[in-house]
Design a protein around this motif. Structure first.
Motif, mmCIF file in Angstrom:
data_model
loop_
_atom_site.group_PDB
_atom_site.id
_atom_site.type_symbol
_atom_site.label_atom_id
_atom_site.label_comp_id
_atom_site.label_asym_id
_atom_site.label_seq_id
_atom_site.Cartn_x
_atom_site.Cartn_y
_atom_site.Cartn_z
ATOM 1 N N MET A 1 0.847 -1.208 0.000
ATOM 2 C CA MET A 1 0.000 0.000 0.000
ATOM 3 C C MET A 1 0.878 1.252 0.000
ATOM 4 O O MET A 1 1.903 1.306 0.674
ATOM 5 C CB MET A 1 -0.898 0.026 1.245
ATOM 6 N N GLU A 2 0.499 2.233 -0.795
ATOM 7 C CA GLU A 2 1.238 3.491 -0.836
ATOM 8 C C GLU A 2 1.300 4.096 0.559
ATOM 9 O O GLU A 2 0.301 4.171 1.270
ATOM 10 C CB GLU A 2 0.526 4.428 -1.825
ATOM 11 N N ARG A 3 2.532 4.512 0.967
ATOM 12 C CA ARG A 3 2.763 4.902 2.365
ATOM 13 C C ARG A 3 1.863 6.045 2.816
ATOM 14 O O ARG A 3 1.318 6.014 3.922
ATOM 15 C CB ARG A 3 4.232 5.289 2.546
ATOM 16 N N ASN A 4 1.689 7.066 1.996
ATOM 17 C CA ASN A 4 0.854 8.196 2.399
ATOM 18 C C ASN A 4 -0.596 7.788 2.610
ATOM 19 O O ASN A 4 -1.257 8.250 3.545
ATOM 20 C CB ASN A 4 0.925 9.311 1.346
ATOM 21 N N LEU A 5 -1.113 6.906 1.754
ATOM 22 C CA LEU A 5 -2.478 6.425 1.924
ATOM 23 C C LEU A 5 -2.607 5.630 3.213
ATOM 24 O O LEU A 5 -3.619 5.723 3.915
ATOM 25 C CB LEU A 5 -2.892 5.576 0.728
ATOM 26 N N LYS A 6 -1.571 4.856 3.541
ATOM 27 C CA LYS A 6 -1.568 4.114 4.809
ATOM 28 C C LYS A 6 -1.663 5.069 5.984
ATOM 29 O O LYS A 6 -2.436 4.834 6.929
ATOM 30 C CB LYS A 6 -0.294 3.266 4.904
ATOM 31 N N ASN A 7 -0.924 6.146 5.955
ATOM 32 C CA ASN A 7 -0.977 7.131 7.035
ATOM 33 C C ASN A 7 -2.343 7.806 7.126
ATOM 34 O O ASN A 7 -2.840 8.076 8.222
ATOM 35 C CB ASN A 7 0.108 8.187 6.835
ATOM 36 N N VAL A 8 -2.968 8.062 5.972
ATOM 37 C CA VAL A 8 -4.315 8.639 5.966
ATOM 38 C C VAL A 8 -5.300 7.696 6.644
ATOM 39 O O VAL A 8 -6.141 8.117 7.442
ATOM 40 C CB VAL A 8 -4.767 8.959 4.528
ATOM 41 N N LEU A 9 -5.184 6.414 6.348
ATOM 42 C CA LEU A 9 -6.078 5.424 6.961
ATOM 43 C C LEU A 9 -5.823 5.293 8.460
ATOM 44 O O LEU A 9 -6.769 5.114 9.244
ATOM 45 C CB LEU A 9 -5.901 4.068 6.275
ATOM 46 N N VAL A 10 -4.573 5.388 8.876
ATOM 47 C CA VAL A 10 -4.245 5.317 10.309
ATOM 48 C C VAL A 10 -4.900 6.478 11.049
ATOM 49 O O VAL A 10 -5.525 6.295 12.099
ATOM 50 C CB VAL A 10 -2.720 5.326 10.524
ATOM 51 N N ILE A 11 -4.756 7.687 10.513
ATOM 52 C CA ILE A 11 -5.388 8.854 11.135
ATOM 53 C C ILE A 11 -6.906 8.707 11.132
ATOM 54 O O ILE A 11 -7.584 8.994 12.126
ATOM 55 C CB ILE A 11 -4.968 10.148 10.404
ATOM 56 N N SER A 12 -7.452 8.255 10.021
ATOM 57 C CA SER A 12 -8.913 8.136 9.891
ATOM 58 C C SER A 12 -9.481 7.171 10.922
ATOM 59 O O SER A 12 -10.454 7.489 11.623
ATOM 60 C CB SER A 12 -9.273 7.660 8.481
ATOM 61 N N PHE A 13 -8.877 5.993 11.042
ATOM 62 C CA PHE A 13 -9.398 5.009 11.993
ATOM 63 C C PHE A 13 -9.043 5.382 13.428
ATOM 64 O O PHE A 13 -9.765 5.004 14.357
ATOM 65 C CB PHE A 13 -8.892 3.617 11.635
ATOM 66 N N GLY A 14 -7.951 6.125 13.615
ATOM 67 C CA GLY A 14 -7.648 6.638 14.950
ATOM 68 C C GLY A 14 -8.718 7.604 15.427
ATOM 69 O O GLY A 14 -9.212 7.507 16.559
ATOM 70 N N PHE A 15 -9.123 8.516 14.547
ATOM 71 C CA PHE A 15 -10.199 9.451 14.884
ATOM 72 C C PHE A 15 -11.531 8.725 15.041
ATOM 73 O O PHE A 15 -12.361 9.106 15.872
ATOM 74 C CB PHE A 15 -10.312 10.526 13.800
ATOM 75 N N LEU A 16 -11.742 7.683 14.240
ATOM 76 C CA LEU A 16 -12.968 6.903 14.356
ATOM 77 C C LEU A 16 -13.084 6.282 15.753
ATOM 78 O O LEU A 16 -14.120 6.380 16.411
ATOM 79 C CB LEU A 16 -13.002 5.804 13.295
ATOM 80 N N LEU A 17 -12.005 5.679 16.220
ATOM 81 C CA LEU A 17 -12.004 5.058 17.550
ATOM 82 C C LEU A 17 -12.173 6.104 18.642
ATOM 83 O O LEU A 17 -12.929 5.917 19.599
ATOM 84 C CB LEU A 17 -10.699 4.287 17.760
ATOM 85 N N LEU A 18 -11.466 7.232 18.495
ATOM 86 C CA LEU A 18 -11.512 8.273 19.524
ATOM 87 C C LEU A 18 -12.894 8.896 19.634
ATOM 88 O O LEU A 18 -13.433 9.064 20.737
ATOM 89 C CB LEU A 18 -10.471 9.353 19.213
ATOM 90 N N PHE A 19 -13.497 9.241 18.498
ATOM 91 C CA PHE A 19 -14.777 9.942 18.534
ATOM 92 C C PHE A 19 -15.959 8.987 18.630
ATOM 93 O O PHE A 19 -17.076 9.442 18.894
ATOM 94 C CB PHE A 19 -14.893 10.875 17.330
ATOM 95 N N THR A 20 -15.724 7.699 18.429
ATOM 96 C CA THR A 20 -16.737 6.722 18.800
ATOM 97 C C THR A 20 -16.988 6.823 20.297
ATOM 98 O O THR A 20 -18.136 6.782 20.761
ATOM 99 C CB THR A 20 -16.275 5.299 18.437
ATOM 100 N N ALA A 21 -15.903 6.996 21.046
ATOM 101 C CA ALA A 21 -16.020 7.134 22.499
ATOM 102 C C ALA A 21 -16.547 8.506 22.892
ATOM 103 O O ALA A 21 -17.534 8.625 23.634
ATOM 104 C CB ALA A 21 -14.663 6.886 23.157
ATOM 105 N N TYR A 22 -15.921 9.570 22.392
ATOM 106 C CA TYR A 22 -16.295 10.914 22.828
ATOM 107 C C TYR A 22 -17.700 11.290 22.373
ATOM 108 O O TYR A 22 -18.480 11.872 23.136
ATOM 109 C CB TYR A 22 -15.301 11.954 22.310
ATOM 110 N N GLY A 23 -18.058 10.955 21.125
ATOM 111 C CA GLY A 23 -19.379 11.306 20.625
ATOM 112 C C GLY A 23 -20.493 10.651 21.423
ATOM 113 O O GLY A 23 -21.486 11.287 21.778
ATOM 114 N N GLY A 24 -20.322 9.363 21.722
ATOM 115 C CA GLY A 24 -21.323 8.673 22.520
ATOM 116 C C GLY A 24 -21.428 9.226 23.924
ATOM 117 O O GLY A 24 -22.525 9.368 24.479
ATOM 118 N N LEU A 25 -20.276 9.576 24.508
ATOM 119 C CA LEU A 25 -20.264 10.100 25.867
ATOM 120 C C LEU A 25 -20.862 11.492 25.935
ATOM 121 O O LEU A 25 -21.573 11.840 26.895
ATOM 122 C CB LEU A 25 -18.815 10.114 26.390
#
Length: 414
Positions: free
Chosen positions: A1-25
């Protein structure tokens, strides 16, 4: 996988996990911590801290730590808020709300800076248009991120629905729900009793674990931006000092259009504040039970995402005059974006603070009248902005072209 796209996905799923918690709370604060208005008070303090944070912290932290570690440390601020809810009191929630508010602005600024640099870097190597690549990266990010509202609320509903302590709702109890709600704590006497501590701790444990996973994902898998790539962006970030940014923000109020947009911007804060602090408590928790808050907010998040996609497509053909969109700031104040978006953050956050501030003092129907009044005023003042725009540049074809080319998602960085 192209490295920059991998980093985009890491940030995207990191925010997904973080705001899954914060948004629900956040959706549960007014119901879960309703005693003496603690939940909405914590949210009010949070957005007040966010105002201060957005003024000066992002450039300082990104310059000193870089984007990766700014994102990771800022995420820890969100985890602190989850931990504060384990033993919710004025001595735990208020300080952790301040911590979260201070970390919010650096988190989003670092994310946007990282995606911009990554997109520019790849475009240079591939010989493509940088703007197109950046737009694609932001599109991937929001495609993943916007589903967080669904997952966070689904988790809360599934866990809290396990409560076995349910009571019948009497007509007398229902009179304290809805628009003419009683200014008392009715959430524990109607719909269902407050969930047991074990269920609350289970929910908070899941949310905290989700936040920790987000931090670990970023620390382990997100590449640090190379020094030669970051220097240019850091130079942009360190150029304006705190006082120059602060003064430019208020100096920008000399522009009539900016002043006329204040009601519309504050309405965004009023409306979202009402949804988080009042609607979930007096319409859902009071009449149905706290376990239904998540299901209701899932519907809101799903429709919100679909409308964002739909209206974004429609705007390409209709222009902004038919649809109100936050991207207006980037279009109207193209030469003073920093000051314009600082004003946007300031007035929207102020709307949040005010909405949360009077949440426990006024009945819901009064708040609805306030919302309608601000909305009508916003529509009138926005019409005046369009009139001034048309008057200052009559018949200019490039205005519509720029308007239709600018992506909506990119403006949410600011």
């Amino acid at each position: 996988m192209e490295r920059n796209l991998k980093n985009v996905l890491v940030i995207s799923f990191g925010f997904l996990l973080l705001f899954t918690a914060y948004g629900g709370l956040q959706s549960l604060q007014s119901s879960l911590n309703s005693e003496e208005g603690l939940g909405v008070a914590s949210l009010s303090v949070l957005y007040a801290a966010l105002i201060l944070s957005s003024m000066f912290l992002p450039p300082i932290l990104i310059k000193k730590l870089g984007c990766k570690w700014t994102i990771a440390i800022s995420m820890c601020c969100y985890i602190a808020f989850s931990l504060g809810n384990f033993y919710a009191s004025w001595y735990t929630l208020i300080p952790t709300s301040v911590i979260l508010g201070l970390g919010g602005a650096p988190l989003w600024s670092a994310k946007c800076t990282y995606l911009t640099i990554a997109g520019t870097s790849y475009a240079e190597k591939a010989g493509k248009n940088a703007k197109d690549i950046i737009n694609q990266y932001f599109g991937v990010f929001f495609l993943v991120f916007q589903s967080s509202g669904i997952w966070g609320n689904l988790i809360s509903s599934l866990i809290l629905s396990q409560s076995s302590t349910k009571v019948e709702i009497s007509e007398e109890d229902l009179e304290c729900c809805g628009a003419y709600n009683c200014l008392t704590d009715t959430t524990n006497t109607t719909g269902s009793a407050k969930p047991s501590n074990s269920l609350i701790y289970t929910l908070l444990g899941v949310y905290t674990a989700s936040g920790v996973l987000a931090v670990l994902l970023v620390i382990i898998f997100l590449d640090q931006i190379k020094s030669d790539q970051a220097e240019t962006e850091k130079g942009k970030l360190e150029a304006p000092s705190f006082w120059s940014t602060f003064l430019a923000t208020f100096r920008h109020l000399k522009d009539k259009r900016q002043c006329l947009l204040i009601p519309l911007t504050m309405y965004s804060g009023f409306e979202q504040g009402f949804l988080s602090s009042d609607y979930t408590k007096v319409y859902v928790t009071c009449a149905l039970g706290i376990q239904y808050v998540g299901y209701v907010m899932i519907c809101f998040a799903a429709v919100n995402s679909l409308c964002s996609l739909l209206f974004g497509k429609i705007s390409q053909f209709t222009g902004r005059k038919l649809l109100f969109a936050l991207g207006l700031y980037g279009i109207l104040f193209e030469k003073h974006k920093e000051a314009a978006f600082a004003n946007y953050r300031l007035w929207e956050s102020l709307g949040f603070v005010i909405a949360f501030g009077y949440s426990t003092k006024l009945q819901a129907y009064i708040k609805l009248y306030i919302l309608l009044s601000v909305l009508v005023l916003s529509m009138v003042t926005y019409g005046a902005v369009e009139y001034l725009e048309a008057k200052s540049s009559p018949g200019t074809p490039t205005a519509t072209k720029k308007e239709n080319e600018r992506p909506f998602s990119q403006e949410t960085c600011m």
